[in-house]
Design a protein around this motif. Structure first.
Motif, mmCIF file in Angstrom:
data_model
loop_
_atom_site.group_PDB
_atom_site.id
_atom_site.type_symbol
_atom_site.label_atom_id
_atom_site.label_comp_id
_atom_site.label_asym_id
_atom_site.label_seq_id
_atom_site.Cartn_x
_atom_site.Cartn_y
_atom_site.Cartn_z
ATOM 1 N N MET A 1 -2.192 12.433 1.742
ATOM 2 C CA MET A 1 -2.705 11.745 2.921
ATOM 3 C C MET A 1 -1.675 11.743 4.040
ATOM 4 O O MET A 1 -2.008 11.970 5.208
ATOM 5 C CB MET A 1 -3.090 10.307 2.580
ATOM 6 N N ILE A 2 -0.418 11.509 3.683
ATOM 7 C CA ILE A 2 0.648 11.499 4.687
ATOM 8 C C ILE A 2 0.712 12.849 5.397
ATOM 9 O O ILE A 2 0.811 12.925 6.629
ATOM 10 C CB ILE A 2 1.993 11.150 4.034
ATOM 11 N N ALA A 3 0.628 13.933 4.603
ATOM 12 C CA ALA A 3 0.683 15.276 5.176
ATOM 13 C C ALA A 3 -0.542 15.562 6.039
ATOM 14 O O ALA A 3 -0.436 16.157 7.122
ATOM 15 C CB ALA A 3 0.793 16.311 4.055
ATOM 16 N N ARG A 4 -1.708 15.144 5.560
ATOM 17 C CA ARG A 4 -2.931 15.395 6.306
ATOM 18 C C ARG A 4 -2.923 14.685 7.654
ATOM 19 O O ARG A 4 -3.289 15.247 8.687
ATOM 20 C CB ARG A 4 -4.130 14.929 5.481
ATOM 21 N N GLU A 5 -2.476 13.417 7.641
ATOM 22 C CA GLU A 5 -2.429 12.661 8.884
ATOM 23 C C GLU A 5 -1.356 13.202 9.831
ATOM 24 O O GLU A 5 -1.526 13.187 11.047
ATOM 25 C CB GLU A 5 -2.174 11.182 8.583
ATOM 26 N N ALA A 6 -0.243 13.696 9.261
ATOM 27 C CA ALA A 6 0.807 14.290 10.093
ATOM 28 C C ALA A 6 0.276 15.518 10.826
ATOM 29 O O ALA A 6 0.609 15.757 11.992
ATOM 30 C CB ALA A 6 2.011 14.652 9.229
ATOM 31 N N ALA A 7 -0.574 16.300 10.147
ATOM 32 C CA ALA A 7 -1.169 17.480 10.781
ATOM 33 C C ALA A 7 -2.077 17.090 11.939
ATOM 34 O O ALA A 7 -2.327 17.888 12.849
ATOM 35 C CB ALA A 7 -1.941 18.283 9.741
ATOM 36 N N ARG A 8 -2.564 15.871 11.908
ATOM 37 C CA ARG A 8 -3.423 15.366 12.981
ATOM 38 C C ARG A 8 -2.620 14.652 14.056
ATOM 39 O O ARG A 8 -3.183 14.089 14.986
ATOM 40 C CB ARG A 8 -4.460 14.407 12.400
ATOM 41 N N GLY A 9 -1.301 14.635 13.881
ATOM 42 C CA GLY A 9 -0.450 13.995 14.868
ATOM 43 C C GLY A 9 -0.283 12.510 14.674
ATOM 44 O O GLY A 9 0.178 11.811 15.581
ATOM 45 N N ARG A 10 -0.630 12.017 13.484
ATOM 46 C CA ARG A 10 -0.530 10.587 13.205
ATOM 47 C C ARG A 10 0.449 10.364 12.062
ATOM 48 O O ARG A 10 0.366 11.002 11.018
ATOM 49 C CB ARG A 10 -1.892 10.024 12.827
ATOM 50 N N THR A 11 1.396 9.477 12.286
ATOM 51 C CA THR A 11 2.400 9.183 11.262
ATOM 52 C C THR A 11 2.035 7.896 10.546
ATOM 53 O O THR A 11 1.793 6.866 11.188
ATOM 54 C CB THR A 11 3.797 9.024 11.890
ATOM 55 N N ILE A 12 1.965 7.955 9.227
ATOM 56 C CA ILE A 12 1.747 6.749 8.435
ATOM 57 C C ILE A 12 2.924 6.596 7.485
ATOM 58 O O ILE A 12 3.522 7.588 7.048
ATOM 59 C CB ILE A 12 0.412 6.792 7.656
ATOM 60 N N MET B 1 5.129 3.594 2.549
ATOM 61 C CA MET B 1 4.762 2.326 1.948
ATOM 62 C C MET B 1 4.547 1.304 3.047
ATOM 63 O O MET B 1 5.276 1.286 4.029
ATOM 64 C CB MET B 1 5.863 1.843 0.988
ATOM 65 N N MET B 2 3.528 0.486 2.896
ATOM 66 C CA MET B 2 3.277 -0.585 3.842
ATOM 67 C C MET B 2 3.308 -1.912 3.096
ATOM 68 O O MET B 2 2.620 -2.086 2.096
ATOM 69 C CB MET B 2 1.927 -0.417 4.544
ATOM 70 N N GLU B 3 4.119 -2.826 3.589
ATOM 71 C CA GLU B 3 4.182 -4.148 2.978
ATOM 72 C C GLU B 3 2.847 -4.868 3.170
ATOM 73 O O GLU B 3 2.067 -4.555 4.065
ATOM 74 C CB GLU B 3 5.306 -4.976 3.615
ATOM 75 N N GLY B 4 2.603 -5.841 2.308
ATOM 76 C CA GLY B 4 1.412 -6.641 2.455
ATOM 77 C C GLY B 4 1.479 -7.469 3.727
ATOM 78 O O GLY B 4 2.354 -8.316 3.872
ATOM 79 N N LYS B 5 0.593 -7.195 4.661
ATOM 80 C CA LYS B 5 0.595 -7.885 5.949
ATOM 81 C C LYS B 5 -0.713 -7.611 6.663
ATOM 82 O O LYS B 5 -1.555 -6.838 6.180
ATOM 83 C CB LYS B 5 1.768 -7.419 6.814
ATOM 84 N N ILE B 6 -0.890 -8.226 7.815
ATOM 85 C CA ILE B 6 -2.067 -7.962 8.623
ATOM 86 C C ILE B 6 -2.140 -6.469 8.942
ATOM 87 O O ILE B 6 -1.158 -5.874 9.381
ATOM 88 C CB ILE B 6 -2.019 -8.771 9.934
ATOM 89 N N GLY B 7 -3.291 -5.868 8.716
ATOM 90 C CA GLY B 7 -3.474 -4.453 8.986
ATOM 91 C C GLY B 7 -3.325 -3.565 7.767
ATOM 92 O O GLY B 7 -3.716 -2.396 7.808
ATOM 93 N N ASN B 8 -2.771 -4.088 6.662
ATOM 94 C CA ASN B 8 -2.663 -3.302 5.435
ATOM 95 C C ASN B 8 -4.069 -2.962 4.938
ATOM 96 O O ASN B 8 -4.919 -3.839 4.845
ATOM 97 C CB ASN B 8 -1.906 -4.130 4.386
ATOM 98 N N PRO B 9 -4.349 -1.690 4.610
ATOM 99 C CA PRO B 9 -5.697 -1.312 4.189
ATOM 100 C C PRO B 9 -6.216 -2.050 2.961
ATOM 101 O O PRO B 9 -7.425 -2.073 2.732
ATOM 102 C CB PRO B 9 -5.570 0.193 3.904
ATOM 103 N N TRP C 1 0.847 -1.196 0.000
ATOM 104 C CA TRP C 1 0.000 0.000 0.000
ATOM 105 C C TRP C 1 0.876 1.236 0.000
ATOM 106 O O TRP C 1 1.782 1.372 0.810
ATOM 107 C CB TRP C 1 -0.905 0.002 1.229
ATOM 108 N N PHE C 2 0.628 2.139 -0.951
ATOM 109 C CA PHE C 2 1.382 3.381 -1.081
ATOM 110 C C PHE C 2 0.435 4.563 -0.855
ATOM 111 O O PHE C 2 -0.229 5.021 -1.794
ATOM 112 C CB PHE C 2 2.020 3.488 -2.466
ATOM 113 N N PRO C 3 0.321 5.050 0.372
ATOM 114 C CA PRO C 3 -0.570 6.191 0.602
ATOM 115 C C PRO C 3 -0.041 7.427 -0.121
ATOM 116 O O PRO C 3 1.174 7.654 -0.171
ATOM 117 C CB PRO C 3 -0.518 6.379 2.119
ATOM 118 N N PRO C 4 -0.926 8.244 -0.706
ATOM 119 C CA PRO C 4 -0.475 9.450 -1.402
ATOM 120 C C PRO C 4 0.139 10.458 -0.434
ATOM 121 O O PRO C 4 -0.168 10.463 0.765
ATOM 122 C CB PRO C 4 -1.745 9.986 -2.049
#
Length: 223
Positions: free
Chosen positions: A141-152, A155-163, A135-138
């Protein structure tokens, strides 16, 4: 060639550029309660027993309740249609995906669809199939979540929890990736709702089953 339209009346370009670029099939809280489906008769429920022939060890990590709500579980139904066998039909109002079979029948699966402003209709095809997709978040989205105090991660490898869940079918308009996907989810109770950012989500057990039945080039009709 496919013509897509956004519902409500917005262009696909707007949905892709302004909507999906910000959300990219990420999970969100359902905004609409499950709608009781119109059940065709006869219905033949299909097994949800664990697959002990899994080739990917990650498939064996799928534990806990991976089933969609009862009204949206996999079944074989009578389904007369002019579409040829092998076609995938997605009814966004009923929250069902149908894989057309011979003899006027189909396999029916429950799905979650795009919430208001992210829904779409059209005809596409499966351009790629991936097991445990990355999963490659745009960046937006990374910037928006960072403004909310959440780091994503970038890239996320295919695994449990991948959207994107355990499987993803990438939808193409000819050679062009539409950015829409049919993919799994670790929120199976969201099946039957308008919960996604435009992608078609399925319970992992269902998308894994569908993955084995379709191929690249399969026609997908979203209505």
């Amino acid at each position: 060639m496919m013509k897509l339209s956004v519902v409500p009346a917005r262009s696909l370009m707007l949905a892709l550029a302004a909507g999906l670029s910000l959300s990219a099939c990420v999970s969100s809280k359902p905004v609409e309660p499950p709608k009781p489906p119109v059940v065709e008769k006869p219905v033949k429920p299909l097994s949800y027993l664990p697959d002990d022939t899994a080739e990917d060890a990650r498939d064996l990590d799928l534990v806990g309740d991976q089933l969609p709500p009862e009204p949206f579980r996999r079944a074989e139904i009578d389904f007369p249609t002019e579409e040829p066998p092998g076609t995938v039909i997605i009814d966004t109002s009923e929250k069902h995906l149908y894989l057309v079979e011979e003899g006027g029948k189909a396999l029916r699966y429950g799905v979650g669809v795009g919430r208001q402003g992210f829904s779409w209709k059209g005809t596409v095809e499966i351009g790629s199939r991936q097991k445990w997709p990355r999963w490659f978040p745009p960046k937006e989205m990374i910037a928006r979540e960072a403004a909310r105090g959440r780091t994503i991660p970038e890239m996320m490898e295919g695994k449990i929890g991948n959207p994107l869940g355990a499987r993803a079918l990438y939808l193409y308009d000819g050679p062009k990736d539409t950015l829409f996907r049919i993919h799994g989810t670790f929120e199976p109770k969201s099946i039957g709702t308008n919960a996604s950012s435009g992608c078609i989500r399925m319970a992992n057990s269902d998308v894994m089953d569908l993955y084995e039945r379709v191929k690249v080039g399969t026609r997908v009709v979203v209505r």
